[in-house]
Write an enzyme that holds these catalytic residues in place. Sequence first.
Site, PDB file in Angstrom:
ATOM      1  N   HIS A  18       3.754 -66.250 -24.296  1.00  0.00           N
ATOM      2  CA  HIS A  18       2.619 -66.335 -23.347  1.00  0.00           C
ATOM      3  C   HIS A  18       1.941 -67.757 -23.530  1.00  0.00           C
ATOM      4  CE1 HIS A  18       2.625 -61.661 -23.144  1.00  0.00           C
ATOM      5  NE2 HIS A  18       2.889 -62.252 -22.174  1.00  0.00           N
ATOM      6  N   LYS A  42       1.215 -49.662 -17.017  1.00  0.00           N
ATOM      7  CA  LYS A  42       1.626 -49.270 -18.229  1.00  0.00           C
ATOM      8  C   LYS A  42       0.543 -48.750 -19.183  1.00  0.00           C
ATOM      9  CE  LYS A  42       4.307 -53.753 -18.223  1.00  0.00           C
ATOM     10  NZ  LYS A  42       4.437 -55.072 -18.706  1.00  0.00           N
ATOM     11  N   ARG A  91      11.612 -65.866 -17.718  1.00  0.00           N
ATOM     12  CA  ARG A  91      12.511 -65.820 -18.995  1.00  0.00           C
ATOM     13  C   ARG A  91      14.007 -66.064 -18.789  1.00  0.00           C
ATOM     14  NH1 ARG A  91       9.823 -60.819 -21.556  1.00  0.00           N
ATOM     15  NH2 ARG A  91      10.047 -60.462 -19.254  1.00  0.00           N
ATOM     16  N   SER A 129       6.119 -58.170 -24.793  1.00  0.00           N
ATOM     17  CA  SER A 129       5.011 -57.346 -25.713  1.00  0.00           C
ATOM     18  C   SER A 129       5.720 -56.208 -26.245  1.00  0.00           C
ATOM     19  CB  SER A 129       3.994 -57.125 -24.686  1.00  0.00           C
ATOM     20  OG  SER A 129       3.370 -58.475 -24.218  1.00  0.00           O
TER      21      SER A 129
HETATM   22  N1  COA Z   1       6.607 -64.763 -22.796  1.00  0.00           N
HETATM   23  C1  COA Z   1       6.751 -63.523 -23.587  1.00  0.00           C
HETATM   24  N2  COA Z   1       6.797 -62.491 -22.912  1.00  0.00           N
HETATM   25  C2  COA Z   1       6.639 -62.640 -21.635  1.00  0.00           C
HETATM   26  C3  COA Z   1       6.306 -63.609 -20.804  1.00  0.00           C
HETATM   27  C4  COA Z   1       6.660 -64.852 -21.478  1.00  0.00           C
HETATM   28  N3  COA Z   1       6.509 -66.120 -21.019  1.00  0.00           N
HETATM   29  N4  COA Z   1       6.288 -63.604 -19.615  1.00  0.00           N
HETATM   30  C5  COA Z   1       6.328 -62.164 -19.341  1.00  0.00           C
HETATM   31  N5  COA Z   1       6.551 -61.624 -20.682  1.00  0.00           N
HETATM   32  C6  COA Z   1       6.632 -60.192 -20.840  1.00  0.00           C
HETATM   33  C7  COA Z   1       5.334 -59.449 -21.106  1.00  0.00           C
HETATM   34  O1  COA Z   1       4.963 -59.423 -22.285  1.00  0.00           O
HETATM   35  C8  COA Z   1       5.613 -58.049 -20.410  1.00  0.00           C
HETATM   36  O2  COA Z   1       6.256 -57.437 -21.566  1.00  0.00           O
HETATM   37  P1  COA Z   1       6.359 -55.972 -21.306  1.00  0.00           P
HETATM   38  O3  COA Z   1       6.905 -55.345 -19.974  1.00  0.00           O
HETATM   39  O4  COA Z   1       7.038 -55.517 -22.634  1.00  0.00           O
HETATM   40  O5  COA Z   1       4.879 -55.318 -21.541  1.00  0.00           O
HETATM   41  C9  COA Z   1       6.675 -58.471 -19.296  1.00  0.00           C
HETATM   42  O6  COA Z   1       7.248 -59.603 -19.528  1.00  0.00           O
HETATM   43  C10 COA Z   1       6.067 -58.532 -18.064  1.00  0.00           C
HETATM   44  O7  COA Z   1       4.735 -58.229 -17.934  1.00  0.00           O
HETATM   45  P2  COA Z   1       3.423 -58.854 -17.650  1.00  0.00           P
HETATM   46  O8  COA Z   1       3.546 -60.637 -17.609  1.00  0.00           O
HETATM   47  O9  COA Z   1       2.306 -58.353 -18.556  1.00  0.00           O
HETATM   48  O10 COA Z   1       3.181 -58.593 -16.056  1.00  0.00           O
HETATM   49  P3  COA Z   1       3.278 -57.222 -15.577  1.00  0.00           P
HETATM   50  O11 COA Z   1       4.302 -56.979 -15.140  1.00  0.00           O
HETATM   51  O12 COA Z   1       2.673 -55.975 -16.902  1.00  0.00           O
HETATM   52  O13 COA Z   1       1.853 -57.396 -14.962  1.00  0.00           O
HETATM   53  C11 COA Z   1       0.622 -57.735 -12.853  1.00  0.00           C
HETATM   54  C12 COA Z   1       2.038 -57.285 -13.690  1.00  0.00           C
HETATM   55  C13 COA Z   1      -0.560 -57.302 -13.871  1.00  0.00           C
HETATM   56  C14 COA Z   1       0.611 -59.348 -12.826  1.00  0.00           C
HETATM   57  C15 COA Z   1       0.619 -57.095 -11.709  1.00  0.00           C
HETATM   58  O14 COA Z   1       0.866 -55.366 -11.771  1.00  0.00           O
HETATM   59  C16 COA Z   1      -0.632 -57.258 -10.859  1.00  0.00           C
HETATM   60  O15 COA Z   1      -0.902 -58.340 -10.342  1.00  0.00           O
HETATM   61  N6  COA Z   1      -1.832 -55.948 -10.827  1.00  0.00           N
HETATM   62  C17 COA Z   1      -2.744 -56.023 -10.006  1.00  0.00           C
HETATM   63  C18 COA Z   1      -2.659 -55.142  -8.697  1.00  0.00           C
HETATM   64  C19 COA Z   1      -1.888 -55.826  -7.652  1.00  0.00           C
HETATM   65  O16 COA Z   1      -2.492 -56.886  -7.332  1.00  0.00           O
HETATM   66  N7  COA Z   1      -0.734 -55.491  -7.438  1.00  0.00           N
HETATM   67  C20 COA Z   1       0.015 -55.889  -6.465  1.00  0.00           C
HETATM   68  C21 COA Z   1       0.667 -57.061  -7.005  1.00  0.00           C
HETATM   69  S1  COA Z   1       2.465 -56.791  -5.857  1.00  0.00           S
END
Ligand code: COA
Length: 161
Positions: A18, A42, A91, A129
């Site tokens: 990140h 989650k 990624r 994560s």
């Molecule tokens: N390096 C390391 N890890 C990375 C990364 C990077 N550059 N980019 C992504 N990841 C990992 C994260 O750690 C995470 O790991 P995990 O699944 O083991 O927890 C995973 O890849 C992706 O998760 P994250 O980036 O946290 O995104 P998410 O998918 O959990 O979150 C939101 C998505 C929060 C952005 C989305 O749900 C959201 O916008 N929610 C608000 C409500 C909304 O508007 N919804 C409609 C959207 S369509």
Amino acid sequence: MGKIAVYPGSFDPVTNGHLDLVRRGLRLFDKVIVAIARNGTKDPLFTIEERLEMLQQSFNEMPGVQVDSFEGLLVDYVVKRQADAILRGLRAVSDFEYEFQMALMNRKLNKNVQTVFLVTGLRWIFISSSIIKEAARFGGDVRGMVPDIVCEKLKEKLGVP
Ligand code: COA
């Protein structure tokens, strides 16, 4: 006013991947707001407050970064913060389908909100994560993959030496 990006996620916890992405984002944007989604789907290990603290400490030497959390729709938060774009990292090809779907949905919800994808540094493409938590839970050494503060907090939370 300079260009602003919102980098949303669950950050449970923040990893060096990140951090890498935010550094890349700062080459394009004047300000990056790292924002934790409060209503994520989650089941998190860390509370929002713990995640905010880890983010704050991890980014405290990176000017141009602001840490926050939001409730509700991401696109509404982007408008509220007067940001120019959503920043997301890729990624591997496997990230693409989900990210593409989310970007299109966000665009459907608000056609003025753009999504910018940056490619994560090669060193970090295997990190997520969940995999960090999994390794730490069984006593694995995750130093160098997450900020030092995250290492400490993981040990505390999981009760591992
Ligand atoms: N390096 C390391 N890890 C990375 C990364 C990077 N550059 N980019 C992504 N990841 C990992 C994260 O750690 C995470 O790991 P995990 O699944 O083991 O927890 C995973 O890849 C992706 O998760 P994250 O980036 O946290 O995104 P998410 O998918 O959990 O979150 C939101 C998505 C929060 C952005 C989305 O749900 C959201 O916008 N929610 C608000 C409500 C909304 O508007 N919804 C409609 C959207 S369509």
